[in-house]
Design an enzyme around this catalytic site. Structure first.
Site, PDB file in Angstrom:
ATOM      1  N   LYS A  13      12.205 -94.926  17.321  1.00  0.00           N
ATOM      2  CA  LYS A  13      12.292 -94.299  15.840  1.00  0.00           C
ATOM      3  C   LYS A  13      12.208 -95.130  14.667  1.00  0.00           C
ATOM      4  CE  LYS A  13      16.566 -92.998  16.689  1.00  0.00           C
ATOM      5  NZ  LYS A  13      16.796 -93.660  18.266  1.00  0.00           N
ATOM      6  N   ARG A  88      22.530 -86.992  14.479  1.00  0.00           N
ATOM      7  CA  ARG A  88      22.733 -87.180  15.590  1.00  0.00           C
ATOM      8  C   ARG A  88      23.610 -86.256  16.302  1.00  0.00           C
ATOM      9  NH1 ARG A  88      21.686 -92.991  15.345  1.00  0.00           N
ATOM     10  NH2 ARG A  88      22.277 -93.597  17.620  1.00  0.00           N
ATOM     11  N   ARG A 126      14.498-106.253  22.772  1.00  0.00           N
ATOM     12  CA  ARG A 126      14.289-106.251  21.172  1.00  0.00           C
ATOM     13  C   ARG A 126      14.858-107.264  20.530  1.00  0.00           C
ATOM     14  NH1 ARG A 126      16.627-100.863  18.490  1.00  0.00           N
ATOM     15  NH2 ARG A 126      18.350-101.424  19.653  1.00  0.00           N
ATOM     16  N   ARG A 159      20.670-107.355  18.954  1.00  0.00           N
ATOM     17  CA  ARG A 159      21.784-106.455  18.429  1.00  0.00           C
ATOM     18  C   ARG A 159      22.661-106.716  19.545  1.00  0.00           C
ATOM     19  NH1 ARG A 159      18.918-100.974  16.426  1.00  0.00           N
ATOM     20  NH2 ARG A 159      20.906 -99.914  17.537  1.00  0.00           N
ATOM     21  N   ARG A 170      25.219 -95.772  25.137  1.00  0.00           N
ATOM     22  CA  ARG A 170      24.675 -94.950  24.242  1.00  0.00           C
ATOM     23  C   ARG A 170      23.680 -93.729  24.825  1.00  0.00           C
ATOM     24  NH1 ARG A 170      21.657 -99.912  21.955  1.00  0.00           N
ATOM     25  NH2 ARG A 170      20.503 -98.617  20.572  1.00  0.00           N
TER      26      ARG A 170
HETATM   27  P1  AP5 Z   1      13.045 -99.103  17.912  1.00  0.00           P
HETATM   28  O1  AP5 Z   1      11.886 -98.693  17.119  1.00  0.00           O
HETATM   29  O2  AP5 Z   1      14.140-100.401  17.449  1.00  0.00           O
HETATM   30  O3  AP5 Z   1      13.766 -97.871  18.567  1.00  0.00           O
HETATM   31  P2  AP5 Z   1      14.928 -97.060  17.919  1.00  0.00           P
HETATM   32  O4  AP5 Z   1      14.661 -95.555  18.413  1.00  0.00           O
HETATM   33  O5  AP5 Z   1      14.862 -97.013  16.395  1.00  0.00           O
HETATM   34  O6  AP5 Z   1      16.075 -97.414  18.663  1.00  0.00           O
HETATM   35  P3  AP5 Z   1      17.569 -97.937  18.131  1.00  0.00           P
HETATM   36  O7  AP5 Z   1      18.296 -98.575  18.949  1.00  0.00           O
HETATM   37  O8  AP5 Z   1      17.525 -98.221  16.616  1.00  0.00           O
HETATM   38  O9  AP5 Z   1      18.299 -96.402  18.205  1.00  0.00           O
HETATM   39  P4  AP5 Z   1      19.722 -95.917  18.207  1.00  0.00           P
HETATM   40  O10 AP5 Z   1      19.489 -94.581  17.708  1.00  0.00           O
HETATM   41  O11 AP5 Z   1      20.470 -96.388  19.292  1.00  0.00           O
HETATM   42  O12 AP5 Z   1      20.330 -96.938  17.106  1.00  0.00           O
HETATM   43  P5  AP5 Z   1      20.597 -96.935  15.625  1.00  0.00           P
HETATM   44  O13 AP5 Z   1      20.508 -98.078  15.098  1.00  0.00           O
HETATM   45  O14 AP5 Z   1      20.221 -95.523  15.137  1.00  0.00           O
HETATM   46  O15 AP5 Z   1      12.142 -99.733  19.289  1.00  0.00           O
HETATM   47  C1  AP5 Z   1      12.999-100.261  20.220  1.00  0.00           C
HETATM   48  C2  AP5 Z   1      12.485-101.589  20.903  1.00  0.00           C
HETATM   49  O16 AP5 Z   1      11.386-101.072  21.632  1.00  0.00           O
HETATM   50  C3  AP5 Z   1      11.811-102.534  20.068  1.00  0.00           C
HETATM   51  O17 AP5 Z   1      11.708-103.973  20.721  1.00  0.00           O
HETATM   52  C4  AP5 Z   1      10.438-102.332  19.730  1.00  0.00           C
HETATM   53  O18 AP5 Z   1       9.597-103.229  19.395  1.00  0.00           O
HETATM   54  C5  AP5 Z   1       9.837-101.579  21.144  1.00  0.00           C
HETATM   55  N1  AP5 Z   1       8.854-100.551  20.977  1.00  0.00           N
HETATM   56  C6  AP5 Z   1       8.848 -99.512  20.064  1.00  0.00           C
HETATM   57  N2  AP5 Z   1       7.922 -98.866  20.208  1.00  0.00           N
HETATM   58  C7  AP5 Z   1       7.404 -99.170  21.363  1.00  0.00           C
HETATM   59  C8  AP5 Z   1       6.240 -98.781  22.347  1.00  0.00           C
HETATM   60  N3  AP5 Z   1       5.295 -97.920  21.772  1.00  0.00           N
HETATM   61  N4  AP5 Z   1       5.896 -99.300  23.435  1.00  0.00           N
HETATM   62  C9  AP5 Z   1       6.627-100.512  23.748  1.00  0.00           C
HETATM   63  N5  AP5 Z   1       7.704-101.033  23.125  1.00  0.00           N
HETATM   64  C10 AP5 Z   1       8.012-100.278  21.822  1.00  0.00           C
HETATM   65  O19 AP5 Z   1      22.410 -96.739  15.881  1.00  0.00           O
HETATM   66  C11 AP5 Z   1      23.169 -97.799  16.245  1.00  0.00           C
HETATM   67  C12 AP5 Z   1      24.671 -97.365  15.911  1.00  0.00           C
HETATM   68  O20 AP5 Z   1      25.125 -96.913  14.866  1.00  0.00           O
HETATM   69  C13 AP5 Z   1      24.999 -96.042  16.844  1.00  0.00           C
HETATM   70  O21 AP5 Z   1      24.968 -96.402  18.248  1.00  0.00           O
HETATM   71  C14 AP5 Z   1      26.244 -95.456  16.200  1.00  0.00           C
HETATM   72  O22 AP5 Z   1      27.296 -96.207  16.440  1.00  0.00           O
HETATM   73  C15 AP5 Z   1      26.014 -96.017  14.707  1.00  0.00           C
HETATM   74  N6  AP5 Z   1      25.216 -94.878  14.126  1.00  0.00           N
HETATM   75  C16 AP5 Z   1      23.969 -94.751  13.649  1.00  0.00           C
HETATM   76  N7  AP5 Z   1      23.711 -93.655  13.014  1.00  0.00           N
HETATM   77  C17 AP5 Z   1      24.508 -92.683  13.397  1.00  0.00           C
HETATM   78  C18 AP5 Z   1      24.793 -91.333  12.964  1.00  0.00           C
HETATM   79  N8  AP5 Z   1      24.077 -90.469  12.317  1.00  0.00           N
HETATM   80  N9  AP5 Z   1      25.938 -90.674  13.424  1.00  0.00           N
HETATM   81  C19 AP5 Z   1      27.136 -91.489  14.089  1.00  0.00           C
HETATM   82  N10 AP5 Z   1      26.876 -92.931  14.353  1.00  0.00           N
HETATM   83  C20 AP5 Z   1      25.610 -93.637  14.029  1.00  0.00           C
HETATM   84 MG    MG Z   2      16.405 -97.969  15.231  1.00  0.00          MG
END
Ligand code: AP5
Ligand code: MG
Length: 217
Positions: A13, A88, A126, A159, A170
């Protein structure tokens, strides 16, 4: 255009949202990035959110909905937006619909589909920039200089919630609380499903084809 990215943790994402926001010159808002910045700055929001994030659980809806409400009130989202990591839960999706009920609402919810084995591989590899949040993969897209961001020279960090047991948690939370959000948008004919395996460039090409827009890859 108002877009949201959905998908499992690690589905790409952030990678795709940053790329699309740059090409379209639109604001990109990641609730995860906002929360991590609040944790780093030790703000009241950060102190409250940290325990949930460390455990791989969702921060309560009311906290997150207020955060998005503040962004809207500031005018940052007036000329379109790309949201990543929000909504989410179904209550978050409903709140988003209400917040933008006066405008034309959400245009598309883009779901990046990736299997769980690939997710574990990606998240264990990552790195992200502490300063500008650019994302790297130690194997797939490593930085030119180890430990340093190509874009801003910032420090690259792993992270805390990318530890194996937190990744597992997660993924379970997504299945339970975020899968219904896919259904919410599917029912409204707003869900755009994009196969998420391939290079980031290939996936970006699928996203822009799915949105039926023309930008450089
Ligand atoms: P990346 O692009 O970082 O993936 P992502 O989908 O953004 O993954 P996240 O871990 O950020 O998602 P998340 O939803 O768990 O975390 P968030 O920060 O939102 O890619 C991942 C890796 O893969 C990278 O190394 C990248 O280089 C690689 N990659 C990408 N594309 C690739 C490809 N095509 N091929 C190969 N490799 C590739 O949330 C974190 C925490 O915050 C949550 O757990 C929760 O506690 C809180 N939180 C955030 N938003 C909310 C909400 N709306 N409600 C409640 N709690 C929330
Ligand atoms: Mg992310």
């Amino acid at each position: 255009m108002n877009l949201v990215f959905l998908g499992l943790p690690g589905s790409g994402k952030g990678t795709q949202a940053v790329r699309l926001a740059r090409r379209l010159s639109m604001p990109h808002l990641s609730t995860g990035d906002l929360l991590r910045a609040a944790v780093r700055d030790k703000t009241p929001l950060g102190r409250d959110a940290e325990k949930y994030m460390k455990a791989g659980e969702l921060v309560p809806d009311s906290v997150i909905i207020d955060l998005i409400g503040e962004k809207k009130a500031s005018g940052d989202l007036d000329r379109g937006f790309i949201l990543d990591g929000f909504p989410r839960t179904v209550p978050q999706a409903e709140a988003l619909g209400e917040l933008f009920a006066d405008g034309h609402g959400i245009d598309k919810a883009i779901l990046l589909e990736v299997d769980e084995d690939e997710i574990v591989r990606r998240l264990s590899n990552r790195l992200s920039c502490e300063s500008c949040q650019v994302i790297y993969g130690q194997v797939t897209n490593p930085p030119k200089r180890p430990g340093m961001c190509d874009r801003c020279g910032g420090r690259l960090i792993q992270r805390q919630d990318d530890a194996p047991e937190v990744i597992k948690k997660r993924l379970g939370v997504y299945q339970e609380q975020s899968r219904p959000v896919e259904e919410y948008y599917r029912k409204r004919s707003l869900l755009l499903v994009i196969p998420g395996l391939g290079t980031p460039k290939e996936i970006f090409a699928r996203v822009i084809a799915g949105l039926d827009i023309t930008v450089d890859a």
